[in-house]
Design a protein around this motif. Structure first.
Motif, PDB file in Angstrom:
ATOM      1  N   ARG A  32       0.842  -1.202   0.000  1.00  6.90           N
ATOM      2  CA  ARG A  32       0.000   0.000   0.000  1.00  6.90           C
ATOM      3  C   ARG A  32       0.873   1.246   0.000  1.00  6.90           C
ATOM      4  N   LEU A  33       0.609   2.152  -0.927  1.00 10.80           N
ATOM      5  CA  LEU A  33       1.466   3.331  -1.046  1.00 10.80           C
ATOM      6  C   LEU A  33       0.958   4.503  -0.215  1.00 10.80           C
ATOM      7  N   ASN A  34      -0.218   4.355   0.371  1.00 12.63           N
ATOM      8  CA  ASN A  34      -0.818   5.466   1.124  1.00 12.63           C
ATOM      9  C   ASN A  34      -0.974   6.722   0.279  1.00 12.63           C
ATOM     10  N   LEU A  35      -1.320   6.517  -0.980  1.00 16.14           N
ATOM     11  CA  LEU A  35      -1.639   7.631  -1.872  1.00 16.14           C
ATOM     12  C   LEU A  35      -3.107   7.468  -2.226  1.00 16.14           C
ATOM     13  N   SER A  36      -3.925   8.419  -1.817  1.00 21.90           N
ATOM     14  CA  SER A  36      -5.358   8.231  -2.027  1.00 21.90           C
ATOM     15  C   SER A  36      -6.088   9.564  -2.047  1.00 21.90           C
ATOM     16  N   ILE A  37      -7.312   9.507  -2.549  1.00 23.05           N
ATOM     17  CA  ILE A  37      -8.156  10.702  -2.586  1.00 23.05           C
ATOM     18  C   ILE A  37      -9.624  10.261  -2.533  1.00 23.05           C
ATOM     19  N   SER A  38     -10.460  11.088  -1.929  1.00 22.92           N
ATOM     20  CA  SER A  38     -11.913  10.855  -1.949  1.00 22.92           C
ATOM     21  C   SER A  38     -12.565  12.099  -2.525  1.00 22.92           C
ATOM     22  N   VAL A  39     -13.424  11.904  -3.496  1.00 21.31           N
ATOM     23  CA  VAL A  39     -14.152  13.041  -4.069  1.00 21.31           C
ATOM     24  C   VAL A  39     -15.641  12.754  -3.948  1.00 21.31           C
ATOM     25  N   GLY A  40     -16.337  13.599  -3.200  1.00 17.06           N
ATOM     26  CA  GLY A  40     -17.752  13.351  -2.933  1.00 17.06           C
ATOM     27  C   GLY A  40     -18.641  13.722  -4.103  1.00 17.06           C
ATOM     28  N   TYR A  41     -19.774  13.028  -4.224  1.00 15.39           N
ATOM     29  CA  TYR A  41     -20.803  13.444  -5.178  1.00 15.39           C
ATOM     30  C   TYR A  41     -21.576  14.612  -4.565  1.00 15.39           C
ATOM     31  N   ASP A  42     -21.988  15.557  -5.399  1.00 18.69           N
ATOM     32  CA  ASP A  42     -22.902  16.572  -4.868  1.00 18.69           C
ATOM     33  C   ASP A  42     -24.325  15.991  -4.872  1.00 18.69           C
ATOM     34  N   VAL A  83     -10.820  12.313 -11.175  1.00 21.96           N
ATOM     35  CA  VAL A  83     -10.296  11.824  -9.891  1.00 21.96           C
ATOM     36  C   VAL A  83      -8.902  11.206 -10.100  1.00 21.96           C
ATOM     37  N   VAL A  84      -8.746  10.437 -11.187  1.00 23.80           N
ATOM     38  CA  VAL A  84      -7.431   9.837 -11.499  1.00 23.80           C
ATOM     39  C   VAL A  84      -6.401  10.946 -11.677  1.00 23.80           C
ATOM     40  N   ASP A  85      -6.792  11.949 -12.451  1.00 27.57           N
ATOM     41  CA  ASP A  85      -5.897  13.065 -12.733  1.00 27.57           C
ATOM     42  C   ASP A  85      -5.471  13.761 -11.432  1.00 27.57           C
ATOM     43  N   ARG A  86      -6.438  14.003 -10.575  1.00 28.27           N
ATOM     44  CA  ARG A  86      -6.124  14.687  -9.312  1.00 28.27           C
ATOM     45  C   ARG A  86      -5.209  13.870  -8.422  1.00 28.27           C
ATOM     46  N   LEU A  87      -5.471  12.548  -8.359  1.00 20.87           N
ATOM     47  CA  LEU A  87      -4.621  11.706  -7.506  1.00 20.87           C
ATOM     48  C   LEU A  87      -3.196  11.630  -8.064  1.00 20.87           C
ATOM     49  N   LEU A  88      -3.094  11.544  -9.401  1.00 22.50           N
ATOM     50  CA  LEU A  88      -1.757  11.505 -10.003  1.00 22.50           C
ATOM     51  C   LEU A  88      -0.991  12.792  -9.683  1.00 22.50           C
ATOM     52  N   LYS A  89      -1.648  13.928  -9.873  1.00 19.19           N
ATOM     53  CA  LYS A  89      -0.984  15.227  -9.611  1.00 19.19           C
ATOM     54  C   LYS A  89      -0.541  15.304  -8.153  1.00 19.19           C
ATOM     55  N   GLN A  90      -1.473  14.939  -7.272  1.00 19.28           N
ATOM     56  CA  GLN A  90      -1.202  15.000  -5.840  1.00 19.28           C
ATOM     57  C   GLN A  90      -0.033  14.073  -5.446  1.00 19.28           C
ATOM     58  N   SER A  91       0.150  12.999  -6.248  1.00 19.46           N
ATOM     59  CA  SER A  91       1.195  12.014  -5.933  1.00 19.46           C
ATOM     60  C   SER A  91       2.474  12.273  -6.725  1.00 19.46           C
ATOM     61  N   ASN A  92       2.515  13.395  -7.441  1.00 17.29           N
ATOM     62  CA  ASN A  92       3.654  13.683  -8.325  1.00 17.29           C
ATOM     63  C   ASN A  92       3.923  12.554  -9.301  1.00 17.29           C
ATOM     64  N   ALA A 124     -13.760   1.657 -21.661  1.00 15.36           N
ATOM     65  CA  ALA A 124     -13.011   2.087 -22.856  1.00 15.36           C
ATOM     66  C   ALA A 124     -12.813   3.600 -22.827  1.00 15.36           C
ATOM     67  N   MET A 125     -13.860   4.301 -22.400  1.00 16.29           N
ATOM     68  CA  MET A 125     -13.770   5.762 -22.345  1.00 16.29           C
ATOM     69  C   MET A 125     -12.754   6.212 -21.289  1.00 16.29           C
ATOM     70  N   LEU A 126     -12.747   5.519 -20.141  1.00 14.63           N
ATOM     71  CA  LEU A 126     -11.797   5.898 -19.088  1.00 14.63           C
ATOM     72  C   LEU A 126     -10.356   5.644 -19.551  1.00 14.63           C
ATOM     73  N   ALA A 127     -10.155   4.531 -20.283  1.00 17.47           N
ATOM     74  CA  ALA A 127      -8.813   4.222 -20.804  1.00 17.47           C
ATOM     75  C   ALA A 127      -8.374   5.319 -21.782  1.00 17.47           C
ATOM     76  N   ARG A 128      -9.311   5.755 -22.609  1.00 14.48           N
ATOM     77  CA  ARG A 128      -9.012   6.810 -23.581  1.00 14.48           C
ATOM     78  C   ARG A 128      -8.714   8.131 -22.866  1.00 14.48           C
ATOM     79  N   LEU A 129      -9.522   8.473 -21.895  1.00  8.88           N
ATOM     80  CA  LEU A 129      -9.356   9.765 -21.216  1.00  8.88           C
ATOM     81  C   LEU A 129      -8.080   9.832 -20.382  1.00  8.88           C
ATOM     82  N   THR A 130      -7.689   8.696 -19.794  1.00 12.67           N
ATOM     83  CA  THR A 130      -6.526   8.716 -18.893  1.00 12.67           C
ATOM     84  C   THR A 130      -5.238   8.273 -19.584  1.00 12.67           C
ATOM     85  N   GLY A 131      -5.378   7.518 -20.686  1.00  8.21           N
ATOM     86  CA  GLY A 131      -4.189   6.949 -21.325  1.00  8.21           C
ATOM     87  C   GLY A 131      -3.626   5.767 -20.541  1.00  8.21           C
TER      88      GLY A 131
END
Ligand SMILES: Nc1ncnc2c1ncn2[C@@H]1O[C@H](COP(=O)(O)OP(=O)(O)OP(=O)(O)O)[C@@H](O)[C@H]1O
Ligand SMILES: [Mg+2]
Length: 371
Positions: A32-42, A83-92, A124-131
């Motif tokens: 476990r890398l202890n790299l995580s994020i939670s993003v709530g639904y409105d 959310v993937v993008d934010r966690l990646l940025k936050q984790s450098n 498929a869409m998530l794979a395309r959006l995130t690479g």
């Protein structure tokens, strides 16, 4: 073998939002890398999901859908990409640092008896959006092979707890929207596992609070703590056939329709529903190979102080949040789907007879390559 670096995405039946966590794993052990994020639904998003659940309940067979659900699936997938993008940025990190994403998706229907379980989320869409390569649709192969499609976290629980406890028998109870337990009896190399949904988790409490106060939850169990339990009513609810049925078994979020709450104060209603969750967890012991010597609690329910107090009183053995052995109880499900994505890529089983009731251990998940 080389460890895969995998990001897991979980959005559970509480419909509270998306959790994401990163682990390194070979599908057997998890670092476990202890790299995580939670993003709530409105509120708006939660309501859209609630509508999708109602729509799905009117469908006759798998494959039926609606324009609204297709639109929601797209919107949710975009939110997951964010959310993937934010966690990646936050984790450098950059997408190139990840080997894989495990994308659970939002369950809008769970009817294993009809071999039908449905998580929306476009892999498929998530794979395309995130690479990044994405595995989704974790549950369908299991229900197609006669399993419950749930719970799927047990093999991850086994990987986490093996060799980490002195107790001969333990239970890991995840209190999400629904509550699911993994029991492990440590004999020989691999523990005996038995897993099933015990009953309600937080969803009924959340629904009660939203209906009567507009709040999304009974924060810390403060409302339930000041209410009074009607034991006769509680006993009636506990008579539901679900509790006596032996595992394997799993639940749709909206299975329980509680009667008898009419006219009750918000405090008494919350107290009764909270006691219902706790008693159903206690009843689960009857279906275990051995009574656990200790319970480890994950999921949002462990933040509910009243629930934790009641669990300690009724179970009479140590009841600890999973943090007691160094884990993160808010991220275990997200980590589990990272672990399962790696197992899917390696064609290892995601479930076995003792976890979902499937006849033979089966793999599952659907791979969507990024390019
Ligand atoms: N401080 C708190 N006090 C009381 N309840 C809380 C608190 N924090 C979280 N919760 C409860 O936990 C819920 C969220 O739990 P969690 O995210 O584990 O469930 P989930 O998304 O349904 O996941 P899954 O079903 O996959 O286990 C919230 O909806 C709420 O009911
Ligand atoms: Mg959640």
């Amino acid at each position: 073998m080389k460890l895969l670096r995998v990001l897991g995405l979980m959005s559970g039946t509480s419909m509270d939002g998306i959790d994401a966590a990163i682990i390194d794993t070979d599908g057997m052990v998890a670092d476990r890398l202890n790299l995580s994020i939670s993003v709530g639904y409105d509120k708006k998003m939660k309501n859209k999901i609630i509508s999708a659940v109602s729509d799905a309940a009117t469908f006759k067979k798998p494959g039926e859908t609606s324009q609204t659900i297709v639109g929601l699936e797209r919107e949710l997938t975009e939110m997951h990409a964010d959310v993937v993008d934010r966690l990646l940025k936050q984790s450098n990190m950059t997408p190139a640092d990840l080997d894989l994403i495990g994308f659970h998706g939002q369950t809008i229907l769970h009817r294993p008896e009809a071999s039908w379980t449905w998580q929306i989320g476009d892999g498929a869409m998530l794979a395309r959006l995130t690479g990044i390569d994405v595995v989704n649709d974790f549950r369908s192969a299991d229900v197609a092979a006669g399993g419950q499609g749930a719970p799927l976290a047990p093999l991850y629980h086994q990987a986490l707890f093996k060799g980490k406890t002195e107790h001969p028998a333990i239970a890991v109870i995840n209190i999400g929207g629904v509550a699911n337990v993994t029991t492990m009896v440590f004999v020989g190399h691999d523990p005996w596992l038995k897993a099933f949904d015990t009953g309600p988790g937080n969803a009924l409490i959340d629904d009660w609070m939203t209906k009567h106060t507009g709040a999304a939850m009974d924060k810390d169990g403060a409302t339930a703590a000041t209410g009074t339990v009607n034991e006769t009513l509680l006993a009636k609810w506990l008579h539901d056939d679900y509790f006596a049925a032996p595992p394997p078994k799993s639940l749709d979020r909206n299975y329980f329709r509680l009667e008898g709450l009419g006219g009750m104060s918000v405090e008494d209603g919350a107290a009764n529903i909270t006691a219902f969750t706790v008693s159903s967890i206690q009843l689960a012991i009857e279906h275990m190979t051995a009574p656990p010597n200790a319970w480890y609690v994950s999921g949002g329910g462990r933040h509910n102080k009243e629930m934790m107090n009641l669990l300690r009183v009724s179970l009479q053995v140590p009841v600890e949040p999973v943090e007691a052995i160094g884990l993160d109880g808010d991220m275990m499900e997200a980590e589990a789907f990272a672990f399962l994505a790696a197992r899917s890529k390696l064609r290892l089983p995601l479930s076995q007879p003792s976890t979902t009731g499937v006849k033979e251990p089966v793999s599952g998940g659907v791979m969507h390559k990024a390019g």
